[in-house]
Structure formats: structure tokens, C-alpha cells
Design a protein around this motif. Structure first.
Motif, PDB file in Angstrom:
ATOM      1  N   GLY A 146       0.804  -1.216   0.000  1.00 40.58           N
ATOM      2  CA  GLY A 146       0.000   0.000   0.000  1.00 40.58           C
ATOM      3  C   GLY A 146       0.837   1.266   0.000  1.00 40.58           C
ATOM      4  O   GLY A 146       0.599   2.188  -0.790  1.00 40.58           O
ATOM      5  N   VAL A 147       1.839   1.313   0.858  1.00 39.07           N
ATOM      6  CA  VAL A 147       2.694   2.504   0.938  1.00 39.07           C
ATOM      7  C   VAL A 147       3.498   2.671  -0.345  1.00 39.07           C
ATOM      8  O   VAL A 147       3.585   3.772  -0.909  1.00 39.07           O
ATOM      9  CB  VAL A 147       3.630   2.409   2.156  1.00 39.07           C
ATOM     10  CG1 VAL A 147       4.674   3.521   2.114  1.00 39.07           C
ATOM     11  CG2 VAL A 147       2.834   2.477   3.451  1.00 39.07           C
ATOM     12  N   GLY A 148       4.099   1.584  -0.824  1.00 44.44           N
ATOM     13  CA  GLY A 148       4.909   1.667  -2.036  1.00 44.44           C
ATOM     14  C   GLY A 148       4.109   2.120  -3.242  1.00 44.44           C
ATOM     15  O   GLY A 148       4.538   3.003  -4.006  1.00 44.44           O
ATOM     16  N   THR A 149       2.923   1.546  -3.412  1.00 42.98           N
ATOM     17  CA  THR A 149       2.075   1.926  -4.538  1.00 42.98           C
ATOM     18  C   THR A 149       1.586   3.356  -4.414  1.00 42.98           C
ATOM     19  O   THR A 149       1.523   4.101  -5.403  1.00 42.98           O
ATOM     20  CB  THR A 149       0.882   0.965  -4.640  1.00 42.98           C
ATOM     21  OG1 THR A 149       1.355  -0.378  -4.793  1.00 42.98           O
ATOM     22  CG2 THR A 149       0.004   1.315  -5.835  1.00 42.98           C
ATOM     23  N   GLY A 150       1.238   3.761  -3.192  1.00 38.21           N
ATOM     24  CA  GLY A 150       0.779   5.135  -2.983  1.00 38.21           C
ATOM     25  C   GLY A 150       1.838   6.158  -3.352  1.00 38.21           C
ATOM     26  O   GLY A 150       1.538   7.181  -3.993  1.00 38.21           O
ATOM     27  N   VAL A 151       3.077   5.898  -2.981  1.00 36.57           N
ATOM     28  CA  VAL A 151       4.170   6.811  -3.320  1.00 36.57           C
ATOM     29  C   VAL A 151       4.384   6.851  -4.829  1.00 36.57           C
ATOM     30  O   VAL A 151       4.596   7.924  -5.419  1.00 36.57           O
ATOM     31  CB  VAL A 151       5.464   6.388  -2.596  1.00 36.57           C
ATOM     32  CG1 VAL A 151       6.660   7.193  -3.108  1.00 36.57           C
ATOM     33  CG2 VAL A 151       5.313   6.576  -1.091  1.00 36.57           C
ATOM     34  N   GLN A 152       4.295   5.704  -5.482  1.00 35.90           N
ATOM     35  CA  GLN A 152       4.475   5.664  -6.935  1.00 35.90           C
ATOM     36  C   GLN A 152       3.407   6.465  -7.658  1.00 35.90           C
ATOM     37  O   GLN A 152       3.690   7.215  -8.606  1.00 35.90           O
ATOM     38  CB  GLN A 152       4.474   4.212  -7.419  1.00 35.90           C
ATOM     39  CG  GLN A 152       5.710   3.436  -7.021  1.00 35.90           C
ATOM     40  CD  GLN A 152       5.625   1.969  -7.376  1.00 35.90           C
ATOM     41  OE1 GLN A 152       4.528   1.402  -7.498  1.00 35.90           O
ATOM     42  NE2 GLN A 152       6.769   1.325  -7.546  1.00 35.90           N
ATOM     43  N   ILE A 153       2.163   6.338  -7.221  1.00 35.10           N
ATOM     44  CA  ILE A 153       1.080   7.089  -7.861  1.00 35.10           C
ATOM     45  C   ILE A 153       1.259   8.584  -7.622  1.00 35.10           C
ATOM     46  O   ILE A 153       1.127   9.403  -8.541  1.00 35.10           O
ATOM     47  CB  ILE A 153      -0.285   6.618  -7.334  1.00 35.10           C
ATOM     48  CG1 ILE A 153      -0.574   5.195  -7.830  1.00 35.10           C
ATOM     49  CG2 ILE A 153      -1.393   7.570  -7.778  1.00 35.10           C
ATOM     50  CD1 ILE A 153      -1.855   4.602  -7.298  1.00 35.10           C
ATOM     51  N   ALA A 154       1.572   8.948  -6.386  1.00 32.21           N
ATOM     52  CA  ALA A 154       1.732  10.365  -6.057  1.00 32.21           C
ATOM     53  C   ALA A 154       2.861  10.997  -6.863  1.00 32.21           C
ATOM     54  O   ALA A 154       2.710  12.101  -7.400  1.00 32.21           O
ATOM     55  CB  ALA A 154       2.005  10.521  -4.560  1.00 32.21           C
ATOM     56  N   MET A 155       3.974  10.300  -6.991  1.00 36.59           N
ATOM     57  CA  MET A 155       5.109  10.852  -7.738  1.00 36.59           C
ATOM     58  C   MET A 155       4.831  10.828  -9.239  1.00 36.59           C
ATOM     59  O   MET A 155       5.310  11.687  -9.985  1.00 36.59           O
ATOM     60  CB  MET A 155       6.382  10.082  -7.404  1.00 36.59           C
ATOM     61  CG  MET A 155       6.816  10.246  -5.947  1.00 36.59           C
ATOM     62  SD  MET A 155       8.455   9.576  -5.589  1.00 36.59           S
ATOM     63  CE  MET A 155       9.496  10.790  -6.409  1.00 36.59           C
ATOM     64  N   GLY A 156       4.059   9.855  -9.694  1.00 38.87           N
ATOM     65  CA  GLY A 156       3.695   9.809 -11.104  1.00 38.87           C
ATOM     66  C   GLY A 156       2.797  10.972 -11.489  1.00 38.87           C
ATOM     67  O   GLY A 156       2.964  11.587 -12.545  1.00 38.87           O
ATOM     68  N   VAL A 157       1.847  11.283 -10.618  1.00 35.93           N
ATOM     69  CA  VAL A 157       0.978  12.435 -10.859  1.00 35.93           C
ATOM     70  C   VAL A 157       1.802  13.718 -10.881  1.00 35.93           C
ATOM     71  O   VAL A 157       1.512  14.659 -11.631  1.00 35.93           O
ATOM     72  CB  VAL A 157      -0.120  12.515  -9.779  1.00 35.93           C
ATOM     73  CG1 VAL A 157      -0.897  13.820  -9.884  1.00 35.93           C
ATOM     74  CG2 VAL A 157      -1.070  11.325  -9.909  1.00 35.93           C
ATOM     75  N   GLY A 158       2.866  13.722 -10.081  1.00 33.95           N
ATOM     76  CA  GLY A 158       3.725  14.886 -10.026  1.00 33.95           C
ATOM     77  C   GLY A 158       4.702  14.996 -11.186  1.00 33.95           C
ATOM     78  O   GLY A 158       5.509  15.923 -11.221  1.00 33.95           O
TER      79      GLY A 158
ATOM     80  N   GLY B 209      10.200   7.942  -9.612  1.00 29.78           N
ATOM     81  CA  GLY B 209       9.009   7.724  -8.807  1.00 29.78           C
ATOM     82  C   GLY B 209       8.739   6.263  -8.543  1.00 29.78           C
ATOM     83  O   GLY B 209       8.351   5.875  -7.434  1.00 29.78           O
ATOM     84  N   LEU B 210       8.945   5.433  -9.553  1.00 35.10           N
ATOM     85  CA  LEU B 210       8.713   4.000  -9.395  1.00 35.10           C
ATOM     86  C   LEU B 210       9.696   3.381  -8.400  1.00 35.10           C
ATOM     87  O   LEU B 210       9.318   2.594  -7.530  1.00 35.10           O
ATOM     88  CB  LEU B 210       8.826   3.296 -10.748  1.00 35.10           C
ATOM     89  CG  LEU B 210       7.685   3.572 -11.740  1.00 35.10           C
ATOM     90  CD1 LEU B 210       8.048   3.039 -13.128  1.00 35.10           C
ATOM     91  CD2 LEU B 210       6.385   2.928 -11.257  1.00 35.10           C
ATOM     92  N   ILE B 211      10.985   3.734  -8.526  1.00 28.55           N
ATOM     93  CA  ILE B 211      11.993   3.149  -7.643  1.00 28.55           C
ATOM     94  C   ILE B 211      11.868   3.700  -6.226  1.00 28.55           C
ATOM     95  O   ILE B 211      12.022   2.961  -5.243  1.00 28.55           O
ATOM     96  CB  ILE B 211      13.399   3.400  -8.204  1.00 28.55           C
ATOM     97  CG1 ILE B 211      13.522   2.793  -9.602  1.00 28.55           C
ATOM     98  CG2 ILE B 211      14.459   2.794  -7.287  1.00 28.55           C
ATOM     99  CD1 ILE B 211      14.833   3.095 -10.306  1.00 28.55           C
ATOM    100  N   ALA B 212      11.553   4.984  -6.089  1.00 30.41           N
ATOM    101  CA  ALA B 212      11.346   5.567  -4.760  1.00 30.41           C
ATOM    102  C   ALA B 212      10.171   4.901  -4.059  1.00 30.41           C
ATOM    103  O   ALA B 212      10.212   4.633  -2.851  1.00 30.41           O
ATOM    104  CB  ALA B 212      11.122   7.072  -4.876  1.00 30.41           C
ATOM    105  N   GLY B 213       9.115   4.626  -4.811  1.00 30.89           N
ATOM    106  CA  GLY B 213       7.975   3.924  -4.228  1.00 30.89           C
ATOM    107  C   GLY B 213       8.349   2.523  -3.783  1.00 30.89           C
ATOM    108  O   GLY B 213       7.936   2.069  -2.710  1.00 30.89           O
ATOM    109  N   ALA B 214       9.149   1.840  -4.598  1.00 30.76           N
ATOM    110  CA  ALA B 214       9.582   0.490  -4.236  1.00 30.76           C
ATOM    111  C   ALA B 214      10.411   0.502  -2.959  1.00 30.76           C
ATOM    112  O   ALA B 214      10.344  -0.435  -2.153  1.00 30.76           O
ATOM    113  CB  ALA B 214      10.391  -0.119  -5.385  1.00 30.76           C
TER     114      ALA B 214
END
Length: 419
Positions: free
Chosen positions: A152-164, A170-175
Motif C-alpha cells: 500500500g505505501v509503495g504503490t501510494g508513493v508511486q502514484i503520487a510521484m507519477g501524478v507529479g 518515482g517507481l523506484i522511490a515507491g519500491a
């Protein structure tokens, strides 16, 4: 000092506890994938998949395979010493990996990706070292919660950074943020360990369980390397776009493997190690029963994937991802065997049959590399090459499982005589 342990739950209930959390995490990942494939390019997914692969291959070196050794000691002091030894090695390995990938320009003119890769490896390593502490206490529900939070946290960060507007960063930071959430949840198990540790005690603990860093660490690397050959083939022979296709398909195949293989595997290893410590239980029967159940489920999952992936992937993820559907179809042949091996592979390490495990993994790598070589000589395209390689992987899995059963029967015979 040996402290009393939480009474372990039954195997089925424990697997359900882990499975529930893993299911929640996988559902979040699946629901988010159609958004992520539209927020990030195929090329960005390729760099992301390459980073995940490099991190996975470095993980056995980072923890020295002590994550498996942590299941065995009776003393809290020994467990704490192994834990700290693994954490220190993880810090060193992550730092070296980040420096090497930056100097070699693995990700091109993007030094941020090398730094994020080092962070991903460090956090993943620490999370991996904490998981067996919960298993030792029979707290399988915590492992399920960790799986859900991590996804949940990893995916949420990826979506937030992707929108940004972020790219592969963004993908690696989320991972990397996912394992951090797991660490927060599992850290209390390390805090409750009694006893003291020191550099000398860490060294003595590693010496006692020397087979894990000396023998089982290269075995784990070879096992991971053989599974990652398809992605390396795609990246080197067909470009980052191909790596992105394989990466997306791997995420789809990972659903049954993560949901059932890791959940059942955590329980299998915990209960198997407990039986080894106490001298109880029928180890062969546990191995066979677990394998048959997973093989049946994996077979159904594989057939479903083969039938639905070619037309379902472009509908869900966009027309530019159509080839990923055919890649996932090629992977269907290995779903059942990978599911079984994901839960039972570490059995040979727990009974400390290092030489046999090493031979098996070398055989696997040779078989898969040979299939990749044949594909290259014949000039096969990406999908045809993957059919050949994944067939070789399935055959190697079957050989490894059969040989593991033979070793376990021999171990049981010796244990019966000693008792």
C-alpha cells in the motif's frame, strides 16, 4: 538466554493470516497497475524493472543469507548477533552497489537512480532480516500486516510521484518506501530480543552458522539469477522497452506466487524449523502436502493466465502494453513450479544440505543459459525466446523439487536412527 515463545498457530490458520495481508497488498498493486502504466512510460518501467532485478540479485549478499539462519538459534543473544551482523553487511553492500552502478552508468546520466537503488537494497535487506523474528514467535498476522502495508505505501508513493510528473525515479522511490513501512511494523520484534551482542559475538555467531554466508548465499544468488535471465535478455538484446514488458508481466505472475507462495512458505519454514529444533513432526509429509496443494493452485493459475493474458493486458493497461500479454502467456508454463519452489526451496538450507543445493542451482543456471543461447542462435524474437527459457526454468524447478524430496527422505532416515 532462551525465552519463551508465543505458541505457534496451526499451519492453515497461519497461512491464512499471512495470505490475507498479502492479498490486500496484491489487490492494491493490481488496482493501481492500470493507473501506473498510464502515468509512466514503458521505458520508465524498464529502468524500474532493472533496478528491482539488481536489488534482488544483491539481496543474498547483503544479508549473507542470515535471514534464514535467524530461524534456527534457541538463544536470543545469538539471534541478536546474527541480526546485527546482517544489518552491517547490508549497509556495506548497499553502499558499494550504489557506487558501482553510478560509476558504470548503469542507468545512464541519472545518478539519482543509483542512490535510490542503494536505498532500496538497504531497506529491503533490513526488512528481510526482521521477517524471521516474527516467524520465530509465531506472529504470522504481523507478516500479513507487513505485506499489506508494504504494498500500500509503495504503490501510494508511486502514484503520487507519477501524478507529479516523475519518471522511473518515482517507481523506484515507491519500491524503496514499501520495505520502510515493513521495518516500522516489524522493528518491535528486534527490540524485545534479550541478551547482549558485540563484534566478537557477531563473528562467533556467523562462524557457527557459516554455511549460510559461505554455501547458501551463492545458492540463493544462482537461484535468483536463473529467474532473472529473461529480463536481462530483454534489456540487453531488445532494449529497456522489452524489459518493461517483462517487468509488467512478472508483476502479474507474481500475484499467485506472492499471495500463496510467500504466505505458505513463511509458515512452512517456520513450522519446519520448529520441528527441526524440537525433533517432532513428519517433515516429508509436510513437504509433500504443501507442494501438492500449491501445484494444483498454480496449475489453475497458469492456465487462466495463458487464456486471458493476450487480450486482457491491452484492455487493462493500454494498447502499448499488448506485447506484455504474450510475455505473460509465455510465463504461464512456470507459474505452478515457481509457486511450489517459492514455498519449499529453502528446505535444503534448513537441513544444511549445501553441496547438493549448490549443484542443483548450478544445473539450473546452465540449463537456462543454454536455452537462452539456443534462442539467440536461432534468432528468435522476444516472445519465442521467452517460451524456450521459461520451459527450461519449469524443467529445472521440477528437478530441484524431486532432488529436494530425496534429500529430505535421507535426512528423516538419519533423524529416525538418531532418535
Amino acid at each position: 538466554m532462551v525465552r519463551s515463545r508465543h505458541v505457534p498457530r496451526g499451519g492453515t490458520r497461519s497461512a491464512l493470516l499471512i495470505g490475507a495481508g498479502t492479498l490486500s497488498g496484491q489487490l492494491v498493486t493490481l488496482v493501481a497497475l492500470p493507473f501506473l502504466t498510464r502515468l509512466y512510460s514503458v521505458d520508465a518501467f524498464g529502468a524500474y524493472s532493472l533496478a528491482l532485478t539488481i536489488s534482488a540479485l544483491a539481496l543474498p549478499f547483503a544479508v549473507m543469507r542470515l535471514d534464514k539462519a535467524l530461524l534456527l538459534p534457541r538463544s536470543d543473544g545469538t539471534v541478536k548477533s546474527l541480526l546485527w551482523a546482517g544489518a552491517l553487511m547490508a549497509l556495506v553492500t548497499a553502499s558499494v552497489l550504489g557506487l558501482i552502478t553510478w560509476l558504470l552508468g548503469v542507468f545512464g546520466p541519472h545518478p539519482k537512480l543509483a542512490l535510490l537503488l542503494a536505498l532500496l537494497l538497504l531497506l529491503s535487506s533490513i526488512a528481510a532480516l526482521l521477517v524471521p523474528l516474527a516467524s520465530r514467535d509465531g506472529r504470522y498476522g504481523s507478516l500479513g500486516l507487513r505485506a499489506a502495508a508494504q504494498s500500500g505505501v509503495g504503490t501510494g508513493v508511486q502514484i503520487a510521484m507519477g501524478v507529479g510528473g516523475a519518471t522511473s525515479v518515482g517507481l523506484i522511490a515507491g519500491a524503496a518506501s514499501g520495505p520502510l513501512a515493513g521495518i516500522v511494523l516489524l522493528a518491535p520484534y528486534a527490540a524485545t530480543l534479550k541478551g547482549r551482542t558485540s563484534p566478537r559475538r557477531m563473528l562467533n555467531a556467523v562462524r557457527r552458522y557459516w554455511r549460510f554466508p559461505i554455501v547458501f548465499m551463492p545458492i540463493a544468488f544462482l537461484a535468483l539469477f536463473s529467474q532473472q535471465i529473461p529480463l536481462f535478455l530483454g534489456a540487453t538484446s531488445f532494449g529497456l522497452d522489452a524489459a518493461g514488458m517483462i517487468g509488467l508481466a512478472e508483476r502479474l505472475v507474481a500475484v499467485p506466487v506472492s499471495l500463496l507462495g510467500l504466505a505458505v512458505g513463511a509458515v512452512f519454514e517456520g513450522e519446519f524449523a520448529r520441528d527441526l529444533r524440537t525433533g517432532g513432526g513428519n517433515l516429508v509429509r509436510r513437504y509433500q502436502r504443501t507442494s501438492v496443494t500449491l501445484a494444483l493452485i498454480g496449475g489453475v493459475s497458469g492456465v487462466t493466465l495463458a487464456l486471458l493474458a493476450p487480450w486482457g493486458v491491452p484492455i487493462l493497461f493500454g494498447e502499448e502494453w499488448r506485447q506484455a500479454g504474450y510475455v505473460a502467456q509465455a510465463m504461464s508454463i512456470v507459474v505452478a513450479t515457481r509457486l511450489v519452489l517459492s514455498a519449499t526451496r529453502n528446505m535444503t538450507q534448513l537441513i544444511q544440505q549445501g553441496a547438493n543445493s549448490l549443484v542443483l542451482e548450478i544445473t539450473r543456471v546452465v540449463l537456462v543459459l543454454s536455452s537462452a543461447g539456443v534462442s539467440a542462435i536461432l534468432g528468435l524474437d522476444l516472445v519465442a525466446s521467452l517460451w524456450v527459457i521459461y520451459t527450461a526454468l519449469a524443467l529445472a524447478d521440477a528437478i530441484a523439487w524431486s532432488w529436494g524430496l530425496r534429500l529430505l527422505r535421507r535426512h528423516e532416515a538419519v533423524r529416525t536412527v538418531e532418535n
